[in-house]
Write an enzyme that holds these catalytic residues in place. Structure first.
Site, PDB file in Angstrom:
ATOM      1  N   GLU A   1       0.822  -1.209   0.000  1.00 14.25           N
ATOM      2  CA  GLU A   1       0.000   0.000   0.000  1.00 14.25           C
ATOM      3  C   GLU A   1       0.857   1.261   0.000  1.00 14.25           C
ATOM      4  O   GLU A   1       0.508   2.258  -0.646  1.00 14.25           O
ATOM      5  CB  GLU A   1      -0.953  -0.001   1.204  1.00 14.25           C
ATOM      6  CG  GLU A   1      -2.062  -1.042   1.128  1.00 14.25           C
ATOM      7  CD  GLU A   1      -2.972  -0.854  -0.081  1.00 14.25           C
ATOM      8  OE1 GLU A   1      -3.040   0.275  -0.621  1.00 14.25           O
ATOM      9  OE2 GLU A   1      -3.621  -1.828  -0.479  1.00 14.25           O
TER      10      GLU A   1
ATOM     11  N   ASP B   1      -9.170   6.229  -2.104  1.00 10.89           N
ATOM     12  CA  ASP B   1      -8.046   6.683  -2.915  1.00 10.89           C
ATOM     13  C   ASP B   1      -8.584   7.327  -4.191  1.00 10.89           C
ATOM     14  O   ASP B   1      -9.800   7.505  -4.363  1.00 10.89           O
ATOM     15  CB  ASP B   1      -7.099   5.516  -3.223  1.00 10.89           C
ATOM     16  CG  ASP B   1      -7.692   4.507  -4.216  1.00 10.89           C
ATOM     17  OD1 ASP B   1      -8.927   4.551  -4.467  1.00 10.89           O
ATOM     18  OD2 ASP B   1      -6.925   3.690  -4.740  1.00 10.89           O
TER      19      ASP B   1
ATOM     20  N   TYR C   1      -6.079   6.777   4.253  1.00 12.29           N
ATOM     21  CA  TYR C   1      -6.259   5.746   3.232  1.00 12.29           C
ATOM     22  C   TYR C   1      -5.475   4.479   3.579  1.00 12.29           C
ATOM     23  O   TYR C   1      -6.021   3.374   3.568  1.00 12.29           O
ATOM     24  CB  TYR C   1      -5.838   6.252   1.846  1.00 12.29           C
ATOM     25  CG  TYR C   1      -5.551   5.105   0.918  1.00 12.29           C
ATOM     26  CD1 TYR C   1      -6.609   4.383   0.367  1.00 12.29           C
ATOM     27  CD2 TYR C   1      -4.249   4.675   0.665  1.00 12.29           C
ATOM     28  CE1 TYR C   1      -6.370   3.271  -0.434  1.00 12.29           C
ATOM     29  CE2 TYR C   1      -3.996   3.566  -0.130  1.00 12.29           C
ATOM     30  CZ  TYR C   1      -5.063   2.874  -0.676  1.00 12.29           C
ATOM     31  OH  TYR C   1      -4.826   1.768  -1.441  1.00 12.29           O
TER      32      TYR C   1
END
Length: 336
Positions: free
Chosen positions: A39, A138, A120
């Site tokens: 991520e 996102d 996020y």
């Protein structure tokens, strides 16, 4: 605006995702370290570009402990080329904090408290690795929701993002939030594209207000784009035997701290231009840099410079600009 139908949207989206999702390496694991690493790497970077970095990084740092015990220079070297290097530094700092605590944090708030982790990333890691009900927001999800609801606000507006965040939370199922979050991001990345959205293949076309009104190309609403500035500059490749002249950005530098650079006209204002090696373009934020690369000779005063053996270059955190210059066909110091 007609009300959303969360049960139908969940059913259609998950069925599509289970059939069409891409086989990405970070989707084959439940290890929170690997999910977190992916991520962080995926922030502002396409999945295809991330895959080789992800695999090389894990080969060298297969665990939080391995990453925590590494030198920052080595972390930056493996990260070199991905850009946004504060991500690598924060990843390293966070790994040391996790290793000191004895276990990877397993709550949203604890993950959110790690260096470099925002809303996020905390939502993605907590939902995918631990099944916690936190909706991701996102760029792909914002675009998808902006079209789905035909939201009238600019996608960059804080109010718009808050509004779409509430919709994302409303749609999120409690049973499998991680899979649903990935499905939302996957749909935005592969079909609900910024340009030419593939609406005929979209599982949510019947629920999409922009599609139903024939205005999918108008949404989400975007603010006026900033113009790019153009800058032309020079770099010099100065070699001596098996060594090349480089300088290192200081640790307190606001950009690329600790990275190694070729000297430019700012460092060598009186450098004689030898053979023109070539040129390339490199964009940083809102500036397009046009670099001309020349061979040159060493200055009389070498203060601030270092002679680095060519064999050491692969192990150094070289800036992307330096890598591009040394990769030009005419470079006397080609990178391996």
């Amino acid at each position: 605006m007609p009300p959303l139908a969360p049960p139908s949207i969940r059913r259609l989206l998950l069925a599509w995702y289970r059939k069409h999702r891409r086989d990405l390496p970070w989707r084959r694991t439940a290890d929170p370290y690997r999910i977190w690493l992916s991520e962080v790497m995926l922030q502002q970077t396409r999945a295809a570009a991330v895959i080789p970095y992800f695999e090389r990084f894990l080969s060298r740092f297969p665990s939080v402990a391995a990453l925590a015990g590494a030198a920052e220079a080595e972390v930056l070297t493996l990260w070199s080329g991905l850009g946004y290097y504060s991500r690598a530094r924060n990843l390293h700092r966070a790994a040391r904090a996790i290793h000191s605590s004895g276990a990877f944090p397993s709550t949203y708030d604890a993950i959110r408290a790690l260096p470099g982790v925002g809303d996020y990333t905390a939502a993605a890691v907590s939902s995918i690795a631990f099944g916690l009900p936190h909706a991701v927001l996102d760029g792909n999800v914002l675009r998808l929701l902006g079209r789905l609801t035909m939201d009238p606000g600019a996608i960059s507006s804080g109010r718009t993002r808050k509004r779409l965040g509430q919709i994302a939370a409303q749609l999120l199922p409690r049973a499998n939030p991680g899979e649903f979050n990935q499905a939302m991001m996957e749909l935005g990345a592969t079909l609900c594209l910024p340009k030419s959205p593939q609406c005929l293949q979209c599982p949510l076309a019947e629920h999409c207000l922009a599609r139903q009104s024939g205005r999918e190309s108008e949404f989400p609403i975007r603010a006026a784009r900033k113009s790019f500035s153009e800058v032309t500059s020079e770099l010099f490749v100065v070699s001596r035997g098996d060594c090349i002249l480089l300088w290192q950005r200081p640790g307190h530098s606001r950009r690329l701290a600790g990275f190694w650079e070729l000297p430019g006209s700012e460092q060598l204002p009186a450098a004689p231009r030898g053979t023109r090696i070539g040129s390339f373009r490199h964009t940083i934020v809102q500036t397009n840099y046009h670099w001309d690369v020349w061979t040159s000779t060493a200055p009389a005063d070498l203060a601030g410079f270092h002679w680095i053996a060519k064999s050491q270059l692969p192990g150094l955190p070289l800036s992307t600009v330096a890598k591009k210059a040394l990769s030009l066909p005419g470079s006397p110091v080609p990178l391996k």
